[in-house]
Scaffold this active site. Structure first.
Site, PDB file in Angstrom:
ATOM      1  N   TRP A  10      12.064  10.018 -10.409  1.00 37.32           N
ATOM      2  CA  TRP A  10      11.536   9.508  -9.136  1.00 37.32           C
ATOM      3  C   TRP A  10      12.636   9.224  -8.119  1.00 37.32           C
ATOM      4  O   TRP A  10      12.356   8.973  -6.956  1.00 37.32           O
ATOM      5  CB  TRP A  10      10.731   8.229  -9.372  1.00 37.32           C
ATOM      6  CG  TRP A  10       9.475   8.406 -10.166  1.00 37.32           C
ATOM      7  CD1 TRP A  10       9.016   9.556 -10.767  1.00 37.32           C
ATOM      8  CD2 TRP A  10       8.487   7.396 -10.456  1.00 37.32           C
ATOM      9  NE1 TRP A  10       7.825   9.315 -11.403  1.00 37.32           N
ATOM     10  CE2 TRP A  10       7.481   7.999 -11.233  1.00 37.32           C
ATOM     11  CE3 TRP A  10       8.378   6.038 -10.143  1.00 37.32           C
ATOM     12  CZ2 TRP A  10       6.369   7.289 -11.691  1.00 37.32           C
ATOM     13  CZ3 TRP A  10       7.275   5.334 -10.603  1.00 37.32           C
ATOM     14  CH2 TRP A  10       6.278   5.953 -11.366  1.00 37.32           C
ATOM     15  N   LYS A  11      13.869   9.207  -8.559  1.00 42.97           N
ATOM     16  CA  LYS A  11      15.006   8.882  -7.676  1.00 42.97           C
ATOM     17  C   LYS A  11      14.753   7.531  -6.991  1.00 42.97           C
ATOM     18  O   LYS A  11      14.150   6.652  -7.595  1.00 42.97           O
ATOM     19  CB  LYS A  11      15.248  10.024  -6.684  1.00 42.97           C
ATOM     20  CG  LYS A  11      15.318  11.384  -7.393  1.00 42.97           C
ATOM     21  CD  LYS A  11      15.832  12.478  -6.532  1.00 42.97           C
ATOM     22  CE  LYS A  11      15.866  13.770  -7.342  1.00 42.97           C
ATOM     23  NZ  LYS A  11      16.512  14.864  -6.642  1.00 42.97           N
ATOM     24  N   HIS A  96      23.586  12.788 -13.027  1.00 39.72           N
ATOM     25  CA  HIS A  96      22.835  13.573 -12.036  1.00 39.72           C
ATOM     26  C   HIS A  96      23.783  13.937 -10.887  1.00 39.72           C
ATOM     27  O   HIS A  96      24.666  13.148 -10.529  1.00 39.72           O
ATOM     28  CB  HIS A  96      21.644  12.759 -11.518  1.00 39.72           C
ATOM     29  CG  HIS A  96      20.719  13.578 -10.692  1.00 39.72           C
ATOM     30  ND1 HIS A  96      20.997  13.901  -9.386  1.00 39.72           N
ATOM     31  CD2 HIS A  96      19.534  14.180 -10.991  1.00 39.72           C
ATOM     32  CE1 HIS A  96      20.013  14.675  -8.914  1.00 39.72           C
ATOM     33  NE2 HIS A  96      19.114  14.854  -9.871  1.00 39.72           N
ATOM     34  N   GLU A  98      23.452  13.876  -7.846  1.00 38.05           N
ATOM     35  CA  GLU A  98      23.469  12.897  -6.741  1.00 38.05           C
ATOM     36  C   GLU A  98      24.387  11.722  -7.084  1.00 38.05           C
ATOM     37  O   GLU A  98      25.010  11.144  -6.204  1.00 38.05           O
ATOM     38  CB  GLU A  98      22.033  12.439  -6.440  1.00 38.05           C
ATOM     39  CG  GLU A  98      21.270  13.555  -5.718  1.00 38.05           C
ATOM     40  CD  GLU A  98      19.773  13.559  -5.943  1.00 38.05           C
ATOM     41  OE1 GLU A  98      19.226  12.555  -6.425  1.00 38.05           O
ATOM     42  OE2 GLU A  98      19.148  14.600  -5.626  1.00 38.05           O
ATOM     43  N   GLU A 166      20.821  21.615 -13.706  1.00 40.80           N
ATOM     44  CA  GLU A 166      20.281  21.493 -12.359  1.00 40.80           C
ATOM     45  C   GLU A 166      21.282  22.063 -11.350  1.00 40.80           C
ATOM     46  O   GLU A 166      22.249  21.375 -10.983  1.00 40.80           O
ATOM     47  CB  GLU A 166      20.029  20.025 -12.017  1.00 40.80           C
ATOM     48  CG  GLU A 166      19.015  19.346 -12.916  1.00 40.80           C
ATOM     49  CD  GLU A 166      18.406  18.124 -12.233  1.00 40.80           C
ATOM     50  OE1 GLU A 166      17.181  18.048 -12.180  1.00 40.80           O
ATOM     51  OE2 GLU A 166      19.163  17.272 -11.732  1.00 40.80           O
ATOM     52  N   SER A 206      13.816  22.051  -7.804  1.00 49.33           N
ATOM     53  CA  SER A 206      12.644  22.686  -7.180  1.00 49.33           C
ATOM     54  C   SER A 206      11.650  23.260  -8.186  1.00 49.33           C
ATOM     55  O   SER A 206      11.010  24.281  -7.915  1.00 49.33           O
ATOM     56  CB  SER A 206      13.075  23.751  -6.175  1.00 49.33           C
ATOM     57  OG  SER A 206      13.814  23.136  -5.120  1.00 49.33           O
ATOM     58  N   GLY A 227      11.962  16.325  -9.685  1.00 48.65           N
ATOM     59  CA  GLY A 227      12.138  15.302  -8.660  1.00 48.65           C
ATOM     60  C   GLY A 227      10.894  15.202  -7.793  1.00 48.65           C
ATOM     61  O   GLY A 227       9.918  14.547  -8.134  1.00 48.65           O
ATOM     62  N   GLY A 228      10.924  15.886  -6.651  1.00 43.84           N
ATOM     63  CA  GLY A 228       9.848  15.788  -5.663  1.00 43.84           C
ATOM     64  C   GLY A 228       8.450  15.919  -6.244  1.00 43.84           C
ATOM     65  O   GLY A 228       7.559  15.115  -5.940  1.00 43.84           O
TER      66      GLY A 228
HETATM   67  P1  PGA Z   1      13.710  18.364  -7.216  1.00 45.28           P
HETATM   68  O1  PGA Z   1      14.796  17.420  -7.924  1.00 45.28           O
HETATM   69  O2  PGA Z   1      12.650  18.671  -8.252  1.00 45.28           O
HETATM   70  O3  PGA Z   1      13.155  17.526  -6.082  1.00 45.28           O
HETATM   71  O4  PGA Z   1      14.406  19.587  -6.756  1.00 45.28           O
HETATM   72  C1  PGA Z   1      15.167  17.606  -9.273  1.00 45.28           C
HETATM   73  C2  PGA Z   1      16.219  16.605  -9.645  1.00 45.28           C
HETATM   74  O5  PGA Z   1      17.100  16.303  -8.832  1.00 45.28           O
HETATM   75  O6  PGA Z   1      16.199  16.065 -10.775  1.00 45.28           O
END
Ligand code: PGA
Length: 244
Positions: A10-11, A96, A98, A166, A206, A227-228
């Site tokens: 969910w970030k 991750h 990020e 990723e 994605s 993620g999204g």
């Molecule tokens: P995303 O993110 O599905 O929104 O591309 C994946 C993630 O960063 O774990």
């Protein structure tokens, strides 16, 4: 035969009311246990307790998005692996891209965190992946192999560690590598990790209802880190039910 793992990252998203509703929605769909995969959701720290409560009695597992390498001490703002276990978490996402970018996390730090996760009885999901310029210069396999070598915990086994591939340029962009490119990296990860056929390797970047089926059908793709699309119950569930 490896059971696939569908994990929602969910970030930094969700306030109490929507977070609990999302977790409860996933738990409700998972109740009949007719799905063919393991399901995991990883909300921000602030929602962990309520998420654990919301999924209690279902097959849905809960995980953190990071942890500190130490068990306790003077580390203002940080949370230890043991604290996550204490709440009922079973997994933790580590390294991750990020966090590697926003917090300058190195492979060595991620390895130390992964070791603390194992010691606290959590399964680390160790993330690796190349940037766009690294892919364009043909360095993907070399970069990912280097990250693996530096960040996998000592003493990890296929049962206790998960790896997520990723590609940084695929995260949140709607772009993905080709199926052949994904399979090539996953096969390399299995080989280089030395963890063998039981290791689960997730693809992230994605992944969505429209591409999940073909990605999840690849021989070395053992699930997804999403993620999204994990922020909407229907989309997350559509991915979970796309598992062959
Ligand atoms: P995303 O993110 O599905 O929104 O591309 C994946 C993630 O960063 O774990």
């Amino acid at each position: 035969m490896r059971r696939k793992l569908i994990a929602g990252n969910w970030k930094m998203n969700g306030l109490l009311a929507d977070g609990v509703a999302l977790a409860a929605g996933v738990a409700e769909l998972a109740k009949p246990r007719s799905h063919k995969c393991d399901i995991l959701i990883c909300p921000p720290y602030t929602l962990l307790i309520e998420t654990v409560r919301a999924v209690t009695g279902s097959s849905v597992a809960v995980g953190g998005q990071d942890c500190h390498a130490k068990v306790s001490g003077a580390h203002t703002g940080d949370v230890s692996a043991q604290m996550l276990t204490d709440l009922g978490c079973r997994y933790v996402i580590l390294g991750h891209s990020e966090r590697r970018a926003d917090h300058g996390e190195s492979d060595a730090l991620i390895k130390a965190k992964a070791q603390s996760a194992l010691a606290a009885n959590l399964t680390p999901i160790v993330c690796v992946g190349e940037t766009e310029s690294q892919r364009d210069s043909g360095k993907t396999l070399e970069i990912v192999a280097g990250q693996l070598k530096g960040s996998l915990p000592d003493g990890g086994t296929a049962e206790k560690v998960v790896i997520a591939y990723e590609p940084v340029w695929a995260i949140g962009t709607g772009r993905t590598p080709t199926l052949d490119e994904v399979q090539e990296v996953h096969a390399m990860i299995r080989r280089e990790s030395g963890l063998g056929q039981g290791l689960r390797i997730l693809y992230g970047g994605s992944m969505k209802p429209s591409n999940a089926k073909e990605l999840l059908a690849l021989p070395d793709v053992d699930g997804g880190l999403i993620g999204g699309a994990s922020l909407k119950v229907e989309d997350f569930w559509a991915i979970a039910t796309a598992c062959p």
